[in-house]
Each structure stands twice: as structure tokens, then as C-alpha cells.
Motif scaffolding. Structure first.
Motif, PDB file in Angstrom:
ATOM      1  N   LYS A 102      -4.242  -5.991   2.194  1.00 39.53           N
ATOM      2  CA  LYS A 102      -4.377  -4.298   1.069  1.00 39.53           C
ATOM      3  C   LYS A 102      -5.132  -3.666   1.134  1.00 39.53           C
ATOM      4  CE  LYS A 102      -2.154  -3.980  -2.823  1.00 39.53           C
ATOM      5  NZ  LYS A 102      -1.593  -4.001  -4.020  1.00 39.53           N
ATOM      6  N   THR A 103      -5.547  -2.673   1.173  1.00 38.56           N
ATOM      7  CA  THR A 103      -6.954  -1.777   1.274  1.00 38.56           C
ATOM      8  C   THR A 103      -7.280  -1.925  -0.540  1.00 38.56           C
ATOM      9  OG1 THR A 103      -6.278   0.204   1.414  1.00 38.56           O
ATOM     10  CG2 THR A 103      -7.083  -0.784   3.155  1.00 38.56           C
ATOM     11  N   ALA A 104      -8.576  -1.985  -1.004  1.00 35.78           N
ATOM     12  CA  ALA A 104      -8.734  -1.957  -2.454  1.00 35.78           C
ATOM     13  C   ALA A 104      -8.518  -0.444  -2.964  1.00 35.78           C
ATOM     14  CB  ALA A 104     -10.703  -1.962  -1.790  1.00 35.78           C
ATOM     15  N   ASP A 105      -8.025   0.522  -2.385  1.00 37.72           N
ATOM     16  CA  ASP A 105      -7.599   1.723  -2.887  1.00 37.72           C
ATOM     17  C   ASP A 105      -6.727   1.276  -3.139  1.00 37.72           C
ATOM     18  OD1 ASP A 105      -7.486   1.758  -0.226  1.00 37.72           O
ATOM     19  OD2 ASP A 105      -8.945   4.116   0.147  1.00 37.72           O
ATOM     20  N   GLY A 106      -6.026  -0.051  -2.260  1.00 38.39           N
ATOM     21  CA  GLY A 106      -4.139   0.808  -2.426  1.00 38.39           C
ATOM     22  C   GLY A 106      -3.450   1.906  -1.433  1.00 38.39           C
ATOM     23  N   LYS A 107      -4.155   2.015  -0.451  1.00 39.01           N
ATOM     24  CA  LYS A 107      -3.434   3.286   0.511  1.00 39.01           C
ATOM     25  C   LYS A 107      -3.532   2.402   1.790  1.00 39.01           C
ATOM     26  CE  LYS A 107      -5.158   7.834   1.004  1.00 39.01           C
ATOM     27  NZ  LYS A 107      -5.922   9.097   0.883  1.00 39.01           N
ATOM     28  N   GLY A 138       0.730  -1.496   0.277  1.00 36.97           N
ATOM     29  CA  GLY A 138      -0.254  -0.315  -0.210  1.00 36.97           C
ATOM     30  C   GLY A 138       0.951   1.738  -0.230  1.00 36.97           C
ATOM     31  N   LYS A 139       0.103   2.618  -0.693  1.00 28.04           N
ATOM     32  CA  LYS A 139       1.252   3.655  -0.541  1.00 28.04           C
ATOM     33  C   LYS A 139       1.806   4.034   0.675  1.00 28.04           C
ATOM     34  CE  LYS A 139      -0.201   8.934  -1.457  1.00 28.04           C
ATOM     35  NZ  LYS A 139       0.179   9.373  -0.070  1.00 28.04           N
ATOM     36  N   ARG A 145      -5.612   9.054   5.551  1.00 28.38           N
ATOM     37  CA  ARG A 145      -6.370   8.831   5.042  1.00 28.38           C
ATOM     38  C   ARG A 145      -6.652  10.413   4.549  1.00 28.38           C
ATOM     39  NH1 ARG A 145     -10.774   4.982   7.822  1.00 28.38           N
ATOM     40  NH2 ARG A 145     -10.873   3.529   6.716  1.00 28.38           N
TER      41      ARG A 145
END
Lengths: 181, 435
Positions: free
Chosen positions: A123-128, A88-89, A169
Motif C-alpha cells: 500500500k502507498t504511504a498516503d493510503g491512496k 488503499g482508497k 491521484r
């Protein structure tokens, strides 16, 4: 002996060092008497350039150092910090060893699961965000600790880590804030 | 009370800069050292009684003297900054707050042994300590304290900062050497020892960060001043990383020979929140646990801690309070060693894995009465049978936690579930899904 799963991602596009990394690579070579000794430093350059290692970047490192590709692949597989998938980021590496366990890292993991909906290795779906429970980070005096964004976050509490995640976030730079206030 | 030696400059926020280090006396003894014969420097360090602070406690000067004098090969120094033994966090303070003391120590060692290239192997997670130390190295080069003809002495030395990539085993000296050569960090059989065949097939000294950082004080004040501190066989001072359930965890320096618990209590303010002390792990997670009574009775030096059945190790003291579960603690410690086993020796690869599985099963309330003795029976089969001591590092805490806190393990075991009702009586009782 479980040094992570290394499903190797092929990007399909060729890899070469950026001009800046090429310069750093050339500076590395005379510091070591063998080409092979440059494998780890060169892999660090490749990983920093693309965020993670790919088949192409590993083969490139092997070729530049005149090593069989398999020796480079084996090295990547052995070390936990080399990643063959995009993290993730913000990649949360939460320490889970003895002192951090005594001082509450399990609660941190529970909160992360609740807040971000991801468990260790996910990993979160938004890739963060992605999260990894890691072994001793060598900062036990400030337990519980995690490493994120190339720095340590120390003396964590559930509340403090929540506020760090919130800052990420909302697109703020957590490194510029004081979460102990 | 002995004045601090290693940590004396930690409180100066500018000390990582060369100017501040020099202003407080740094580097001033080196010109005198360059006038000494290298062998005399080795003798000085031998007479100081300095022992390696990475965990093994081997006499530093003696280690240096094992490097062959006449060789046509280059010699190397590998600085072990792969600080990874759980509970240990002192070397990062030296890298961050007194990097030039380490550089000065590196110069001292290399001059004494005739080395012209030093690799500083820092664990990959230490982003900030790596940046700080690298900046100090650059500043030392720019000011003639590293590179060609250091301060007109005719002595040349290059220092290379090498970043690890996440593997505890690279803190083992031959694992470090393999890793530095660009390979998996799997330890080598010894002999040959690194002093004879080390990195790149050449004679190599491997020293811990703190060991080297003690050298400037020793060279300035003399071996006898250092040897006057501490006990007969544990000379000088050491940085102790104190963590766990104490009020003020941190790194505290002490001379050897003080009472272990008095030192912990005075430094940290004692057990957190006024709780009772349950146990102390004195030398990193690979050391045997001490009960509260043992910790209150023992002196903090290599021989006394060894006589109490444990070790000083890397000086990583972890404090368990009355609420800390010893079974969970062992599960976490064994998970660490199972994760970090390099996998080349079966007693370690299999032993750490299965011990963790069994303790985990007990902790989850699914243990069997004979599991406790099964664990104890595995320990001797893991000790002294492998290339390095990682397997021992798992077996030692396991045996000691179980022997000293057996009642806690028994409390987790369902005594209503006798062995004959299980699938594999007498053997390793596999739970469904454990494979």
C-alpha cells in the motif's frame, strides 16, 4: 493454498451494524434456514461498513448469528475477498492468470511498481493505493483486466492504466471518464 | 447456420428490463408449462439432450430425476454462477444482458423438480452482474413472476442472490454447497450426491447459469427442435468464451459439431496480428492442450474433443500464438491451481504446490534435466485420489503441455549442469530457498 495473510487488526472500539445495515441484516435472516448460512452475507455487510474486517466486527457477526467466533474467523481466512487490514482508497486487483498473462499483465505490474513504488500486497504511504495480483477475474475476453472501486477495468494497456491511476491521484472519479479515447 | 439461442437477446441494450424481455417473447411459455405435469417437464428436458454447461456436461434432465420424489424435506436449487475456470466469462453475460432468461430457466427447473427456494451463488468479484441480476429479480417479484402464486399458477418460488467471497473451489458443486451453508468451501466426498443430500442436508439440484438459460427456448420450441441442433450426443448450442491471442476475443455461440479452428477463426478473425497458431486450450485451463494441427482437425463437440484427448469443459477456448511460451503458460496455470487448492487433500495441496515450484524453477533457467520426467511422474499420483477434481485439473494440463511441447521445456534446462553435481540427486532437487 495461499489465501493471503490475515493479520487481524483490532480497532479497540466496539462494532455494531449501522441502522441501514441492521435493516439489511434483518432482511437476510428469513432467506436462509440456518443462522450459519448468513455468515458470508453478514461479513459482507460488516466489511462494507468499515472497509475491512476487525476482531470486533467478526466477533459481532459470530455473536449475532450464534456461532462460535472461530468458525467466523476460519471463513474469513478462507476467502480472498475478506480483508482484515485496510486496503488503499483505490485497491487495484490486477488479474495474473493465463489470458491476462498472454495479453500483458506483467507489464502492468511493472508499471505500477515504477509509478506507485508498491509491489503486490503493498500500500502507498498516503493510503491512496494498494495493489493485489489476483487469480482469474472471469473477464478474459477483455484481458488484461483489473477490479478497482467495485468495478472492472478492461482491455488495459500500460498507458491506459497510467491514465486511470493519474485520475485517481488527482482526485477525479475515473468511473466518469473514458480512457479508451 | 443455427440461430442463436442463449445469446439471441444479448444485443438489445434494454433487455435486462422485464418489459423488453417480455416484448421479445420472454416468459410467454411459462403459463403453458404450469399446465404440464412436472414429470413431463423433466421428460421434455431429458429428450432435448441438454447437458450441463458448467464443465462436466452431465445430462440436465437426468440430474433432476435423481432428486427423490417423496421426501418430507424441502428441496433446493443452487444456481452456479461462481464462474471461475480460467478462460470462462460467458455466465456474466447472461447475468448482465439476459437475466430474465435465467430467472425463467430457474422457474422451469424449480417447477419440474418441486423446488420453492433457489439460491443464485455469484462470484463475489462480479459487482455489476450481481447488481443487474438482483435488479431483475426484484422486478420479477414486483410483477408476479417470482414469489407466491406465480401468475396465478399456485406455484411459489423464492430466489435469493448470494454473493461469494473469492474462492475458485466454490464453483465445485459441493464446495458451493458448503460455502452457501456459511463454511469454508471445501468439497464433500460423493456419494451422497447433492440430489439426495445437498445444501442444508436436503435434496439439491446444482445447475450452471447457461444450462438454465437454455430452458426457456427448449420449453417454447420443444425438445425435438433443440435436439435437432448439433450432433447425436452433443445437442444444441453452447456459448464459447474465446480469449488469448486472437483478433476479437469474446463470447460466441455455436452449435456443436463444427470444426474447432474454423469456428475460432470465423468468430474472432483468427490469430492476432497475423501470427502463426501454436496451440488451443479448448475447455478452460484444466483441459489438455491441443496443438495447432489437432485444433484444425477436431470437431467442436463433447465426443470429438474427448477423442482428441481433451474436453469441452465450460467452453473456455484459449488461443496461444507462436510467441506464447508454453513453459510460462504452465507456470501460470499451476500457480492458479496451487493458489486455489482448498488444502484438505494432500495429493492436491502438495502436488499443485510442488508442480508449480518445479515448473517455475525450469522457467527461471534453474531446472534440471530430470525435472521434466519428475513432473510427469507426479501427475498420475494427483489424479483420481482426491475429494474433487482440482488436483486432476492441474495434472491434466501439466502432462499435456509437457508431452506436446517437451522441446520448449528442454530448451530452458541447463544441460551443462549434470545431476551428480547437485545436492539431492534423483529426488526433488531443492534449490536454496525453495522451502
Amino acid at each position: 493454498m495461499s489465501h493471503g495473510s490475515h493479520a487481524i487488526a483490532s480497532t479497540g472500539k466496539p462494532f455494531a451494524f449501522s441502522p441501514e445495515n441492521e435493516k439489511r441484516f434483518q432482511e437476510l435472516l428469513p432467506k436462509y434456514p440456518t443462522r450459519r448460512a448468513v455468515v458470508l452475507p453478514a461479513l459482507w455487510l460488516a466489511q462494507e461498513q468499515e472497509g475491512h474486517l476487525t476482531v470486533e466486527s467478526m466477533e459481532y457477526v459470530a455473536e449475532r448469528l450464534e456461532q462460535p467466533a472461530v468458525t467466523v474467523f476460519a471463513v474469513v481466512e478462507f476467502y480472498t475477498m475478506f480483508k482484515t487490514e485496510a486496503v488503499g482508497k483505490h485497491h487495484l486487483q490486477v488479474c495474473r492468470t493465463l489470458t491476462c498473462t498472454m495479453r500483458g499483465c506483467d507489464d502492468l505490474q511493472t508499471m505500477i511498481e515504477r509509478k506507485l513504488g508498491i509491489g503486490a500486497g503493498e500500500k502507498t504511504a498516503d493510503g491512496k493505493f494498494s495493489v493485489e495480483m489476483v487469480e482469474c477475474l472471469g473477464a478474459c475476453g477483455a484481458a488484461p483486466v483489473m477490479r478497482m472501486d467495485n468495478r472492472y477495468w478492461e482491455n488495459l494497456t500500460v498507458d491506459k492504466l497510467e491514465r486511470i491511476i493519474d485520475a485517481c491521484r488527482e482526485g477525479r472519479d475515473p468511473a466518469s471518464e473514458d480512457f479508451d479515447r | 447456420m443455427t440461430p442463436p439461442i442463449i445469446s439471441m437477446r444479448f444485443d438489445n441494450p434494454d433487455n435486462h428490463r422485464l418489459a423488453a424481455y417480455v416484448a421479445s417473447g420472454g416468459y410467454r411459455t411459462l403459463p403453458k408449462m404450469f399446465g404440464m405435469k412436472p414429470d413431463d417437464v423433466i421428460d421434455e428436458v431429458k429428450r432435448s439432450g441438454l447437458r450441463g454447461r458448467g464443465g462436466a456436461g452431465f445430462p440436465t434432465g437426468m440430474k433432476w430425476s435423481f432428486v427423490p420424489k417423496s421426501t418430507d424435506k424441502p428441496k433446493y436449487l443452487c444456481v452456479n454462477a461462481d464462474e471461475g475456470e480460467p478462460g470462462t466469462f460467458k455466465d456474466q453475460l447472461i447475468l448482465k444482458h439476459d437475466p430474465h432468461a435465467l430467472i425463467e430457466g430457474i422457474i422451469t427447473c424449480c417447477y419440474a423438480v418441486g423446488i420453492h427456494t433457489a439460491y443464485v451463488y455469484v462470484r463475489g468479484e462480479y459487482d455489476f452482474p450481481i447488481a443487474r441480476f438482483s435488479a431483475a429479480v426484484a422486478e420479477a417479484y414486483a410483477n408476479g413472476w417470482l414469489g407466491k402464486n406465480i401468475q396465478g399458477s399456485g406455484f411459489d418460488l423464492d430466489v435469493v442472490v448470494h454473493r461469494g467471497a473469492g474462492a475458485y473451489i466454490c464453483g465445485e458443486e459441493t464446495g458451493l454447497i458448503e460455502s452457501l451453508e456459511g463454511k469454508k468451501g471445501q468439497p464433500r466426498p460423493k456419494p451422497p450426491f447433492p440430489a439426495v443430500v445437498g445444501v442444508f442436508g436436503c435434496p439439491t439440484v446444482v445447475n450452471n447459469v447457461e444450462t438454465l438459460a437454455a430452458l426457456p427456448w427448449i420449453m417454447e420450441h420443444g425438445a425435438s427442435a433443440y435436439a435437432a441442433i448439433g450432433t447425436e450426443k452433443s445437442k444444441g448450442t453452447m456459448l464459447f468464451s474465446i480469449s488469448g491471442m486472437v483478433e476479437r476475443p469474446g463470447v460466441y455461440e455455436s452449435e456443436f459439431g463444427v470444426n474447432l479452428w474454423d469456428f475460432i477463426e470465423t468468430s474472432t478473425g483468427g490469430v492476432k496480428d497475423g501470427k502463426q497458431l501454436k496451440a488451443v486450450i479448448p475447455g478452460g485451463s484444466s483441459s489438455a492442450i491441443l496443438t495447432a494441427d489437432e485444433a484444425r482437425a477436431v470437431k467442436l463437440d463433447y465426443e470429438s474433443i474427448a477423442a482428441a484427448g481433451s474436453m469441452v469443459g465450460s467452453g473456455a477456448i484459449m488461443v496461444l500464438d507462436e510467441d506464447t511460451c508454453v513453459v510460462k503458460a504452465l507456470e501460470v496455470v499451476l500457480r492458479f491451481y496451487a493458489h486455489e487448492s482448498c488444502g484438505q487433500c494432500p495429493p492436491c495441496r502438495e502436488g499443485t504446490y510442488w508442480m508449480h515450484e518445479i515448473v517455475s524453477r525450469i522457467r527461471r533457467g534453474k531446472g534440471h534435466v530430470e525435472d521434466i520426467d519428475l513432473l510427469l511422474s507426479i501427475c498420475p499420483d494427483m489424479m483420481g485420489r482426491t475429494v474433487c477434481v482440482l488436483a486432476d485439473s492441474a495434472a491434466i494440463p501439466a502432462a499435456s503441455y509437457i508431452r506436446k511441447f517437451r522441446h520448449e521445456f528442454e530448451a530452458y534446462i541447463d544441460k551443462a549442469n549434470p545431476p551428480e553435481r547437485r545436492l539431492h540427486p534423483g529426488g526433488v532437487n531443492l534449490e536454496a530457498g525453495a522451502m
